[in-house]
Write an enzyme that holds these catalytic residues in place. Structure first.
Site, short mmCIF file in Angstrom:
data_model
loop_
_atom_site.label_atom_id
_atom_site.label_comp_id
_atom_site.label_asym_id
_atom_site.label_seq_id
_atom_site.Cartn_x
_atom_site.Cartn_y
_atom_site.Cartn_z
N SER A 263 3.57 2.35 -5.14
CA SER A 263 4.30 3.50 -5.24
C SER A 263 5.44 2.81 -6.09
CB SER A 263 4.83 3.82 -3.68
OG SER A 263 5.47 2.68 -3.07
N ASP A 264 6.29 3.66 -6.87
CA ASP A 264 7.56 3.25 -6.95
C ASP A 264 8.57 2.96 -5.83
OD1 ASP A 264 9.76 2.43 -8.82
OD2 ASP A 264 9.47 4.10 -10.26
N TRP A 265 9.74 2.50 -6.04
CA TRP A 265 10.73 1.99 -5.27
C TRP A 265 11.03 3.20 -3.97
CZ3 TRP A 265 13.64 -2.82 -5.21
CH2 TRP A 265 14.71 -2.89 -3.95
N GLY A 266 10.53 3.01 -2.87
CA GLY A 266 10.87 3.90 -1.99
C GLY A 266 10.17 5.25 -2.17
N SER A 267 9.22 5.50 -2.89
CA SER A 267 8.85 6.82 -3.04
C SER A 267 7.97 7.57 -1.95
CB SER A 267 8.02 6.83 -4.45
OG SER A 267 6.86 6.16 -4.53
#
Length: 722
Positions: A263-267
């Site tokens: 995942s991208d940061w916090g997605s």
């Protein structure tokens, strides 16, 4: 290492912890480990999770990364090494031009070379994976992250995606020295966000997604990229980190990708504000079902996957398949044999930011700088009386976003570069801010302009005006810089504007006051020398734009390979109101895709096709003569485009299909030859078939997408008569 045996030895908690990626400062051995109390509380994780975590985000230098890995191996029960990942986007310590700039070289070999150097510097510092390349196709320069992309064209985007992967991973990721794994991002279509506003919505048909936006990702994966990062945006109403159709069915099943998805940061937690998950537990279930293996910097997996399995909502096999992929990547990188891989603190001192690497950085900058305008004022003579003015005259803010290891103190400024190439001292007036100009700075600039023959005015965006979170609704230069330009013009008309920026700009209010405009982008560590050499003609500019510059922000999105309409604009009848046009401005961009000037001139002639008909089992050779009609050695990027006149769906007016850079001495002519095959005519039909249609085609060859010679051919069945 037998991965299945190792997997059986792991507890469920240990397996789930492998799916967690945390920032380096949270780990034992990090330089700033004292700062972890707040973040640990916010994430709701324990020291156990940290000790069992599968990967690390960031880490500044060989010493820190070595300490983190060593500490981790002491506390991890099964001695499973960490994967060390980082954003190595356009260089590690040696910073190259950002990707949009570098793409203007139209040189996959150069792109590969810069990625190889970035990988070498990163690998010797202990990094295993880079979150690059970003292959999001872009059409809206308001989006700050266009600086990470390679432009608006699917074909060029794909060719450069492959080059980046080859550079990062080498010929064989397992055996190539100083290789790091590439993580392709952002899957998918992040470059199509509405209004160019970061983290926004994407809305398009699946046909357009497949034809325009997916080819770059597919090309990178065909080059064996090891990882994929999900995008923040939605596709067909589903956030990518929970998009099972996109991740599991298309990426996994259709394309056969069995690498790691992160995942991208916090997605994953962001699935809640997106409105598709009611809480973190629901978000974790949606993401693991969609096939996301690693959760970056949120903790829904470690908090809820065990509970979801115990309740029978998620099968443990879903966790097992993700862990297996992560462990397989560690095995591929031979981390079980050597957790430190290529990390070497002593070699790092010789390799990182070496003279050899800096020379490549300078060359990359030179090949990326685009000459937009020149009314004879360039190149500057080395004994000219020159003034250098502006916020970037002596600024070291030339690295751009995503250069977090790069050191501004190492940057060659434009003033330093000019000092190397001019044969006499020059006058300078630096300005400290891109947004404000002090009265004494303005007065000093005017005085410099009065007493010199030519003014180099270095204008642009600061690095924080583009990149992630750097979306802009207006893409002109700051008003104070435009005012400076006007005041300088009042006392000296011989102005060369050098632009430092991360995106295409609206330069409509710049052009009337400048005799030359040089698009230097964020040119990197050695940008000052590159700009200096371009300005005095030691290097003849050859770069071409890979993203159109709008005439005004109201035209956006604007791109060369657009569709025709039922009422196309008629240049022979410009006053007809009832066609597709603006009533207050042109349809055309200020500078189109493929555009770029030189200090010499080129003449294109004798466009010939080897035959007028193409069949399935044949090819057509397209040849054209290109002559250097000027007085300087030059490199010309010859571009070939095709148009399918009648398709099952509406086709673009032009599509880039090939290009070649040729070097020509003054007066020299070369014949450039391209080959057209049936495969180049294929496109995605309404039923998602990827195939070609029989019919009439045009071929265009020239110096830009808007300046070509044209011929035609027919594609037909072999048995059909001519």
């Amino acid at each position: 290492m037998d991965i299945d045996v190792l997997l059986k030895q792991m507890t469920l908690d240990e397996k789930i912890d492998q799916l967690m990626q945390l920032a380096a400062f949270l780990f034992d051995g990090a330089s700033h480990e004292g700062e972890i109390t707040g973040p640990l509380s916010d994430l709701g994780i324990s020291n156990r999770t940290i000790h069992n975590s599968g990967s690390v985000l960031g880490g500044s230098g060989a010493s820190e990364i070595k300490n983190i890995q060593a500490s981790h191996l002491k506390t991890n029960r099964l001695k499973i090494p960490l994967l060390i990942m980082a954003d190595i986007i356009h260089g590690y310590k040696t910073i190259f031009p950002h990707n949009l700039a570098l793409s203007c070289s139209f040189d996959p070999g150069l792109v590969e070379e810069t990625a190889k150097i970035a990988a070498k510097e990163a690998a010797v510092s202990g990094i295993h994976v880079t979150f690059a390349p970003m292959v999001d196709l872009v059409r809206d320069p308001r989006w700050g992250r266009v600086m990470e992309s390679t432009g608006e064209d699917p074909y060029l985007n794909s060719e450069l995606a492959k080059a980046f992967v080859r550079g990062f991973q080498g010929e064989n990721i397992q055996t190539s020295k100083y290789s790091i794994a590439a993580c392709v991002k952002h899957f998918a279509a992040y470059g199509a966000i509405e209004a160019g506003r970061d983290y926004n919505t994407v809305n398009m048909s699946e046909r357009e997604l497949r034809e325009v936006y997916l080819p770059g990702y597919k090309a990178a994966l065909d080059e064996n990229a090891q990882m994929v990062m999900t995008a923040f945006n939605t596709v067909d109403g589903k956030p990518c980190s929970a998009n099972k159709d996109l991740m599991r069915y298309l990426l996994r099943d259709e394309w056969g990708f069995d690498g790691v998805i992160i995942s991208d940061w916090g997605s994953i937690r962001e699935l809640i504000p997106h409105g598709v998950a009611e809480d973190e537990k629901n978000a974790a279930a949606l993401a693991i079902e969609a096939g996301v293996d690693i959760e970056m910097m949120t903790s829904t997996y470690v908090s809820y996957l065990k509970e979801l399995i115990e309740e029978g909502i998620i099968e443990e096999s879903r966790v097992d398949e993700s862990v297996r992929r992560i462990l397989n990547l560690k095995k591929t990188l031979r981390l079980f044999e050597n957790p430190y891989r290529f990390l070497d603190e002593n070699k790092a001192k010789d390799i990182i930011f070496s003279e050899e690497h800096r020379l490549v950085a300078r060359r990359a900058a030179e090949e990326s700088i685009v000459l937009l305008e020149n009314d004879g004022v360039l190149p500057i003579q080395k004994d000219d009386d020159v003034g250098l003015i502006g916020p970037f005259a002596e600024s070291q803010d030339l690295l751009g976003p995503w250069s977090w290891i790069g050191d501004r103190d190492d940057v060659e400024t434009i003033a330093m570069g000019m000092n190397k190439v001019l044969s006499k001292p020059f006058h300078t007036q630096s300005i400290q801010s891109v947004h404000t100009i002090k009265e004494e700075e303005m007065l000093g600039s005017i005085e410099v302009a009065k007493k010199v023959d030519k003014v180099i005015l270095a204008l642009g965006e600061s690095s924080d005006m583009s990149g992630e979170g750097g979306s802009r609704s207006k893409i002109e230069l700051p008003e104070v810089q435009l005012e400076l330009l006007k005041k300088i013009h009042e006392v000296n008309k011989d102005i060369v504007v050098v632009l430092i920026n991360g995106r295409p700009l609206d330069v409509t209010r710049v052009i009337p006051f400048a005799k030359a405009v040089v698009e230097a982008w964020f040119p990197g560590s050695c940008g000052g020398s590159a700009i200096g050499r371009i300005l005095v003609g030691d290097k003849n500019p050859s770069a071409k734009l890979t993203m159109s510059f709008p005439d005004s922000v109201g035209q956006i999105p604007i791109y060369y390979n657009h569709h025709n309409t039922g009422r196309p604009y008629d240049h022979n009848n410009p006053h007809n109101r009832y066609v597709s046009k603006f009533i207050d401005g042109p349809n055309k961009p200020r500078y189109p895709f493929g555009y770029g000037l030189s200090y010499t001139t080129y003449a294109y002639d004798n466009l010939n096709l080897s035959q007028p008909v193409l069949t399935d089992n044949e090819t057509i050779n397209v040849s054209i003569s290109v002559k250097n009609t000027g007085k300087r050695l030059g490199d010309e990027i010859v571009q070939l485009y095709l148009r399918d006149h009648v398709g099952e769906v509406v086709r673009p007016l032009k599509e880039l299909k090939s290009f070649e850079k040729v070097r020509l001495a003054p007066g020299e002519t070369k014949i450039v030859t391209f080959t057209i095959s049936e495969e180049m005519l294929r496109y995605t039909h309404s039923d998602l078939r990827y195939s070609s249609d029989y019919g009439e085609f045009s071929v265009f060859v020239g110096t830009s997408s808007a300046n070509t010679l044209e011929a035609s051919f027919k594609y037909q069945m072999e048995s059909e008569e001519n």
